[in-house]
Design a protein around this motif. Structure first.
Motif, PDB file in Angstrom:
ATOM      1  N   TYR A  95       0.842  -1.346  -0.148  1.00 38.50           N
ATOM      2  CA  TYR A  95       0.022  -0.071  -0.040  1.00 38.50           C
ATOM      3  C   TYR A  95       0.913   1.332  -0.129  1.00 38.50           C
ATOM      4  O   TYR A  95       0.724   2.194  -0.791  1.00 38.50           O
ATOM      5  N   LYS A 127      -7.137   3.238  -1.846  1.00 33.77           N
ATOM      6  CA  LYS A 127      -7.602   3.241  -0.384  1.00 33.77           C
ATOM      7  C   LYS A 127      -7.211   1.771   0.024  1.00 33.77           C
ATOM      8  O   LYS A 127      -7.245   0.772  -0.761  1.00 33.77           O
ATOM      9  N   VAL A 128      -7.497   1.782   1.428  1.00 34.96           N
ATOM     10  CA  VAL A 128      -7.215   0.551   2.214  1.00 34.96           C
ATOM     11  C   VAL A 128      -8.427  -0.070   2.650  1.00 34.96           C
ATOM     12  O   VAL A 128      -9.408   0.377   2.888  1.00 34.96           O
ATOM     13  N   ASN A 129      -8.412  -1.393   2.328  1.00 37.49           N
ATOM     14  CA  ASN A 129      -9.525  -2.226   2.544  1.00 37.49           C
ATOM     15  C   ASN A 129      -8.733  -2.991   3.785  1.00 37.49           C
ATOM     16  O   ASN A 129      -8.306  -4.129   3.660  1.00 37.49           O
ATOM     17  N   LYS A 151     -10.428  -4.942   6.125  1.00 39.58           N
ATOM     18  CA  LYS A 151     -10.934  -6.049   6.360  1.00 39.58           C
ATOM     19  C   LYS A 151     -10.136  -7.091   5.339  1.00 39.58           C
ATOM     20  O   LYS A 151      -9.933  -8.233   5.913  1.00 39.58           O
ATOM     21  N   GLN A 152     -10.192  -6.911   3.944  1.00 39.06           N
ATOM     22  CA  GLN A 152      -9.402  -7.847   3.062  1.00 39.06           C
ATOM     23  C   GLN A 152      -8.024  -7.942   3.590  1.00 39.06           C
ATOM     24  O   GLN A 152      -7.519  -9.166   3.363  1.00 39.06           O
ATOM     25  N   THR A 195     -10.349  -3.846  13.516  1.00 41.15           N
ATOM     26  CA  THR A 195     -11.374  -3.531  12.608  1.00 41.15           C
ATOM     27  C   THR A 195     -11.424  -2.217  11.990  1.00 41.15           C
ATOM     28  O   THR A 195     -12.051  -1.953  11.239  1.00 41.15           O
ATOM     29  N   GLU A 196     -10.558  -1.437  12.505  1.00 39.92           N
ATOM     30  CA  GLU A 196     -10.241   0.099  12.230  1.00 39.92           C
ATOM     31  C   GLU A 196      -8.858   0.383  12.099  1.00 39.92           C
ATOM     32  O   GLU A 196      -8.046  -0.246  13.045  1.00 39.92           O
TER      33      GLU A 196
END
Length: 466
Positions: free
Chosen positions: A60, A79-81, A83-84, A170-171
């Motif tokens: 990233y 963008k950062v995903n 969760k993935q 999760t964040e």
């Protein structure tokens, strides 16, 4: 009751390797694991998942900061995903632990799921879905370690977390406060820094990675500050308090002044402690020391002759590869062989970028021991390979005996240092001199050329490319 030649309590890199080697040597072997998945801390919540996140976050960061310079244009916002990213990390873990399941089946090793507890020196009770008892002529304790904390910190696993929770957030934190400037704190700090978090590192000692060579500490600190880390050394944390979604950390700096840090997450990364909970070692007569470690001799044998202990639960560096070497050694000792481990040649690695790697004695240790030595150092930025990949930070330093030229320590920081250190381990295992490495051909262009140049620098100061 099932009976075995060897039973191993714990299935981390020490335990599962010991089991495989015992099986290879013809012993009927059982392994006991309290969790449903084999692999211990390293495979499940340590080495493997952290490297997966380090690699994902590195990709990233490259996309955001470096692709354009390489002539790669990506339309729209990157963008950062998260969760993935976390899901991919878990798939890597699942593949790796699944591989251990396969190796157990391949080697006919019996796997028991539950907490292994000594009944006596030759019997282990396994408390899982049902209670089982097995008998073994030899037993290996490989129960590993757990994250340490400070007595006044309440780890709630939500905002005040350990490395285990940091691997599945999760964040992305807005401001991650990291207590502890060692390997784990810096690696996970860099993951979230790359993803956009502000990161403040608080370290009690006067430098980060304090057990490694001071030159590495200084260079890594310089690089991390360039990456906008806040590095706060010589700070003694005295309170950690959570108020809703905010965590407030108070510490005294080296002048004795109180400093306050406020963030939304606090990673407590102050080391690890041996884990023997539920082992019931006293029932077998096994002695633990005042640090909670299992006491062993040079053969990793406890005070009870048929019981051995390996890995994080005994003295020495808490490293997966050290545990694996010890697992192999114990298996071979039980089989009547005469293996050995040179603990001076167990390398240490920090998987930040640039990576940091080290083997042998540091300059501080050589000075303290009064050993006459010479040092040769070569900067990574002088390499063509470094310029090609834009990985310019770091150096390789070789310390050699002033009189015999034997290599006493190798310390490096730079791209792929984690892989490059293996050359130094091989050289030192065969007691090579700095001149030996300086006269070996190294492929061009490679990062490993820095090792040859550092050896040349240690040999009559004749590095070629600076």
């Amino acid at each position: 009751m099932n009976s075995y030649d060897v039973a191993i309590i714990g299935s981390g890199p020490g335990g599962y390797v010991a089991a495989i080697r015992c099986a290879q040597l013809g012993m009927k072997t059982a392994i006991i694991e309290k969790y449903p998945v084999l692999g211990g801390t390293c495979l499940n919540v340590g080495c493997i998942p952290s490297k997966a996140l380090l690699d994902s976050s590195h990709h990233y960061e490259d996309a955001v900061k470096h692709f354009e310079e390489h002539g790669i244009e990506i339309p729209g916002d990157i963008k950062v995903n998260l969760k993935q990213m976390i899901d991919r990390k878990q798939s890597v873990v699942d593949q790796t632990t699944g591989g251990i399941d396969y190796l157990m089946k391949k080697n006919n090793i019996e796997v028991y799921q539950g907490v292994g507890s000594f009944k006596d020196a030759t019997h282990v009770v396994i408390k899982g879905e049902k209670e089982t008892e097995i008998e073994a002529k030899n037993i290996i304790i490989a129960t590993g370690s757990k994250p340490s904390s400070l007595p006044f910190i309440n780890i709630d696993k939500e905002r005040i977390i350990t490395s285990t929770e940091a691997l599945k957030l999760t964040e992305i934190p807005k401001h991650l406060i990291v207590i502890g400037g060692g390997v784990i704190g810096l690696e996970l700090g860099q993951v979230y820094k790359r993803l956009g978090a502000e990161v403040s590192v608080i370290e009690y000692m006067d430098r980060i990675i304090p057990t490694m060579d001071a030159g590495l500490s200084k260079e890594l600190s310089k690089v991390l500050k360039k990456q906008k880390f806040s590095i706060n050394t010589s700070h003694r944390v005295k309170s950690v308090e959570r108020k809703g979604k905010e965590v407030i950390v108070k510490a005294d700096n080296k002048k004795g002044e109180e400093v306050t840090f406020k963030g939304d997450y606090c990673l407590v990364s102050v080391g690890r402690r041996p884990y023997t909970d539920g082992l019931n070692a006293e029932a077998a007569g096994v002695k633990l020391n005042d640090r909670g470690q299992v006491e062993v001799n040079e053969h990793l044998q406890t005070n009870v002759s048929n019981i051995y202990a390996i890995g994080d639960v005994v003295k020495g560096a808490m490293l997966a590869h050290k545990a694996s070497e010890e697992g192999t050694l114990v298996a071979e000792v039980i089989a009547g062989q005469k293996p050995h481990i040179d603990y001076n040649l167990i390398p240490g690695v920090v998987y930040t970028w640039p990576e940091v790697a080290s083997v042998g004695k540091t300059e501080e240790q050589l000075k303290e021991a009064g050993v006459a030595y010479k040092a040769g150092q070569f900067p990574m930025r002088a390499l063509g390979r470094s310029r090609a990949s834009m990985d310019l930070d770091g150096f390789v330093k070789i310390l050699a005996d002033k009189n015999t030229d034997e290599i006493l320590g190798v310390h490096m920081i730079g791209a792929r240092a984690a892989d490059m250190i293996a050359e130094a381990v091989v050289a030192m295992e065969y007691r090579a001199s700095a001149e030996d490495i300086s006269r070996m051909s190294h492929a061009h262009p490679t990062f490993a050329e820095a090792t040859k140049e550092a050896a040349l620098a240690a040999t009559e100061d004749r590095a070629l490319h600076i």
